[in-house]
Design a protein around this motif. Structure first.
Motif, short mmCIF file in Angstrom:
data_model
loop_
_atom_site.label_atom_id
_atom_site.label_comp_id
_atom_site.label_asym_id
_atom_site.label_seq_id
_atom_site.Cartn_x
_atom_site.Cartn_y
_atom_site.Cartn_z
N LEU A 137 0.83 -1.21 0.00
CA LEU A 137 0.00 0.00 0.00
C LEU A 137 0.86 1.26 0.00
CD1 LEU A 137 -3.02 -0.83 2.32
CD2 LEU A 137 -3.05 -0.42 -0.14
N ASP A 140 1.79 1.74 -3.54
CA ASP A 140 0.64 2.21 -4.32
C ASP A 140 0.31 3.67 -4.03
OD1 ASP A 140 0.31 -0.26 -5.50
OD2 ASP A 140 -1.75 -0.57 -4.78
N THR A 150 -1.04 5.47 5.05
CA THR A 150 -0.71 4.07 4.77
C THR A 150 -1.32 3.18 5.84
OG1 THR A 150 1.38 4.75 3.74
CG2 THR A 150 1.17 2.43 4.38
N GLY A 153 -4.96 2.87 5.27
CA GLY A 153 -5.21 1.94 4.16
C GLY A 153 -5.09 0.49 4.60
N LEU A 189 -9.26 3.82 -0.79
CA LEU A 189 -7.87 4.15 -1.14
C LEU A 189 -7.80 5.40 -2.00
CD1 LEU A 189 -6.40 0.58 -1.74
CD2 LEU A 189 -6.07 2.07 0.26
#
Length: 196
Positions: A137, A140, A150, A153, A189
């Motif tokens: 994550l 990403d 993060t 997420g 997200l």
């Protein structure tokens, strides 16, 4: 060669019988009220055999969950740079849904409900999965692994996994459950990414 295959199938059946016996006993008598000797008796093997396959009761109780964590960790670690976490999770859940042992999953869910402190335990398999999700994550989102977004997420992804997992125990669910869960995760997200 054929003898080796027979031996492996025999080991797998024995391991399976031990795990099922343990899960049933943990559900009926509680985790702390069940001994390895009880599990051995129910599985019709010796206590030594139980210990060969499962060094601790916790390995029996959380084996199903740990194996799922390990498979998802492997999928995340093997992902291509062009794959998003949501894409990897989608492929993983599709594969898991196709090979789902609903009976075993129900047995695990019943055992967890009867022993509410067990799901909170963080085994090495769970820790590795959390670390793999955090790394993926962070990549990403283009943020450090310890960044608040993060961590948010990661928490969202695990919440989605929990909801998806629970939904599969309901006979009325369809494959749309996976799509709803993944769409929710993708939207969450996107919100995390867009929020300053």
């Amino acid at each position: 060669m054929q003898q080796s295959g027979l031996r492996e199938r025999s080991k797998a059946r024995r391991r399976d019988a031990i795990e099922v016996a343990g899960l049933r006993l943990f559900t009926e008598h509680g985790y702390s009220g069940t001994t390895l000797a009880d599990i051995a008796e129910a599985a019709e093997v010796s206590p030594r055999t139980v210990s060969m396959y499962f060094p601790t009761k916790l390995d029996i109780a959380l084996g199903f969950t740990n194996r799922g964590c390990e498979r998802l960790t492997e999928a995340l670690e093997a992902r291509q740079s062009s794959q998003t976490v949501v894409g990897v999770l989608d492929a993983f859940l599709q594969k898991e849904d196709q090979s789902l042992d609903k009976e075993r999953k129900q047995l695990v869910a019943d055992m967890m409900a009867a022993n509410p402190s067990l799901p909170a335990l963080r085994t090495p398999s769970v820790e590795r999965l959390i670390a793999a999700v955090r790394r993926a994550l962070a990549a990403d989102l283009g943020l450090p692994e310890d960044h608040f977004k993060t961590r948010l997420g990661v928490a969202t992804l695990f919440g989605v996994l929990e909801a998806h997992s629970s939904a599969h125990l309901d006979e009325n669910t369809t494959t749309s459950t996976r799509r709803i869960a993944l769409d929710f995760l993708a939207a969450a997200l996107a919100t995390i990414r867009a929020t300053p």
